[in-house]
Design an enzyme around this catalytic site. Sequence first.
Site, PDB file in Angstrom:
ATOM      1  N   LYS A   1      -1.159   0.012   5.154  1.00  7.89           N
ATOM      2  CA  LYS A   1      -2.418  -0.756   5.265  1.00  7.89           C
ATOM      3  C   LYS A   1      -2.145  -2.227   4.962  1.00  7.89           C
ATOM      4  O   LYS A   1      -1.153  -2.564   4.307  1.00  7.89           O
ATOM      5  CB  LYS A   1      -3.486  -0.240   4.295  1.00  7.89           C
ATOM      6  CG  LYS A   1      -3.114  -0.270   2.790  1.00  7.89           C
ATOM      7  CD  LYS A   1      -3.357  -1.561   2.051  1.00  7.89           C
ATOM      8  CE  LYS A   1      -2.924  -1.525   0.583  1.00  7.89           C
ATOM      9  NZ  LYS A   1      -2.714  -2.814  -0.038  1.00  7.89           N
TER      10      LYS A   1
ATOM     11  N   ASP B   1      -5.693   3.219  -3.974  1.00  6.06           N
ATOM     12  CA  ASP B   1      -5.801   3.144  -2.507  1.00  6.06           C
ATOM     13  C   ASP B   1      -5.836   4.517  -1.832  1.00  6.06           C
ATOM     14  O   ASP B   1      -6.013   4.599  -0.621  1.00  6.06           O
ATOM     15  CB  ASP B   1      -4.622   2.352  -1.930  1.00  6.06           C
ATOM     16  CG  ASP B   1      -4.704   0.875  -2.294  1.00  6.06           C
ATOM     17  OD1 ASP B   1      -5.815   0.403  -2.598  1.00  6.06           O
ATOM     18  OD2 ASP B   1      -3.655   0.210  -2.284  1.00  6.06           O
TER      19      ASP B   1
HETATM   20  P1  ATP Z   1       0.023  -0.888  -3.234  1.00 10.14           P
HETATM   21  O1  ATP Z   1      -0.273  -1.697  -2.036  1.00 10.14           O
HETATM   22  O2  ATP Z   1      -0.860   0.345  -3.346  1.00 10.14           O
HETATM   23  O3  ATP Z   1       0.131  -1.664  -4.491  1.00 10.14           O
HETATM   24  P2  ATP Z   1       2.834  -0.825  -3.058  1.00 10.14           P
HETATM   25  O4  ATP Z   1       3.310  -0.976  -1.645  1.00 10.14           O
HETATM   26  O5  ATP Z   1       2.856  -2.062  -3.886  1.00 10.14           O
HETATM   27  O6  ATP Z   1       1.415  -0.195  -2.988  1.00 10.14           O
HETATM   28  P3  ATP Z   1       4.206   1.652  -3.237  1.00 10.14           P
HETATM   29  O7  ATP Z   1       5.224   1.417  -2.197  1.00 10.14           O
HETATM   30  O8  ATP Z   1       3.070   2.523  -2.863  1.00 10.14           O
HETATM   31  O9  ATP Z   1       3.658   0.250  -3.773  1.00 10.14           O
HETATM   32  O10 ATP Z   1       4.929   2.273  -4.544  1.00 10.14           O
HETATM   33  C1  ATP Z   1       5.080   1.642  -5.728  1.00 10.14           C
HETATM   34  C2  ATP Z   1       5.734   2.531  -6.800  1.00 10.14           C
HETATM   35  O11 ATP Z   1       5.393   3.921  -6.651  1.00 10.14           O
HETATM   36  C3  ATP Z   1       7.235   2.477  -6.772  1.00 10.14           C
HETATM   37  O12 ATP Z   1       7.646   2.215  -8.081  1.00 10.14           O
HETATM   38  C4  ATP Z   1       7.693   3.847  -6.329  1.00 10.14           C
HETATM   39  O13 ATP Z   1       8.876   4.237  -6.968  1.00 10.14           O
HETATM   40  C5  ATP Z   1       6.552   4.760  -6.764  1.00 10.14           C
HETATM   41  N1  ATP Z   1       6.355   5.911  -5.844  1.00 10.14           N
HETATM   42  C6  ATP Z   1       6.068   7.173  -6.202  1.00 10.14           C
HETATM   43  N2  ATP Z   1       5.920   7.963  -5.119  1.00 10.14           N
HETATM   44  C7  ATP Z   1       6.114   7.192  -4.046  1.00 10.14           C
HETATM   45  C8  ATP Z   1       6.077   7.451  -2.650  1.00 10.14           C
HETATM   46  N3  ATP Z   1       5.831   8.655  -2.127  1.00 10.14           N
HETATM   47  N4  ATP Z   1       6.309   6.403  -1.815  1.00 10.14           N
HETATM   48  C9  ATP Z   1       6.535   5.168  -2.329  1.00 10.14           C
HETATM   49  N5  ATP Z   1       6.594   4.883  -3.643  1.00 10.14           N
HETATM   50  C10 ATP Z   1       6.378   5.877  -4.498  1.00 10.14           C
END
Ligand code: ATP
Length: 286
Positions: free
Chosen positions: A6, A137
């Site tokens: 997203k 989210d």
């Molecule tokens: P957001 O936009 O919701 O803040 P983000 O892109 O910043 O998301 P994610 O990539 O969703 O962050 O993941 C962040 C943290 O979640 C990481 O530290 C990762 O190790 C942990 N994590 C646990 N499960 C997952 C998964 N299935 N996919 C990605 N990260 C994961």
Amino acid sequence: MRAPAKINLFLRVVGKRRDGYHELGSLMCPVALYDTLTFAFGGAGGIRIGCEHPDVPEDSSNLAALAAGLFFETAFDGNPPGGDGLHIRIDKQIPVGAGLGGGSSDAAAVLTTLNRHFGSPLAKAELMRLGTRIGADVPFFVHGGPAVATGIGERLTAYRHLTPWTALLVYPGVVVSTAWVYKNLNLRLTKGEKKLSKFDFNGRIFRLDEDLVNDLEPVTEKAFPVIGTIKRLLRKQGAAAAMMSGSGSTVFGLFSNSERAKSACTALCGNQQSQRWTLYVADLLI
Ligand code: ATP
């Protein structure tokens, strides 16, 4: 099962609750960049995760494992029917810690896929409620489609006034902790800012020049000036607008069609600074 990323086209932090959660108003839109999840039932009991990405845990802390656990707990008192084990393989294409909601989307895909597989024991509203226990989210991805999120992200209203832009996503190769960004956000809330939670764009076409905003961008950009550099380069390459998504670090540029986004992508790949960057061309899923 494909789990989309997203982008946030609007993100205003409107307050902080006593429990530490931030109240926000956000317009989010799924984009055509996907993780792929493969489900296999059978074998030893329990939930196992396979993921080759070095930054994604394979233990019970994986958001997909948390989602599966919560689903079975709620729908079947803890155990998958038949006592079968479940193996979920995650082919990670969405960069991690990038503001693209990859982990939340994986969790939502697990909730909806398991629910469908087992004959829909839970209503969509119940799946969204479970989602809030995993991450802010997750309800958005269960809901599906562009939506305005309020509260801590759990109250969602579908938004149908987006133009079919193509996004060029630029991940600068830096992992940003969402918790760190919120900690460093200086909440100087004026009455004017609070009013913005009412979303001036509701009920009409979203205008890039007036409506695109992200309260978290200055916080992340201060620590990672590369965010500003990418925004400038995207605009130079013809993006109608460019902004950071969520808490970062991904920056997106919006283009009127995929050809324009692809030629900007080629131009940016030729830039000397881009060696650590990963670029994706992805249509908005409106
Ligand atoms: P957001 O936009 O919701 O803040 P983000 O892109 O910043 O998301 P994610 O990539 O969703 O962050 O993941 C962040 C943290 O979640 C990481 O530290 C990762 O190790 C942990 N994590 C646990 N499960 C997952 C998964 N299935 N996919 C990605 N990260 C994961």
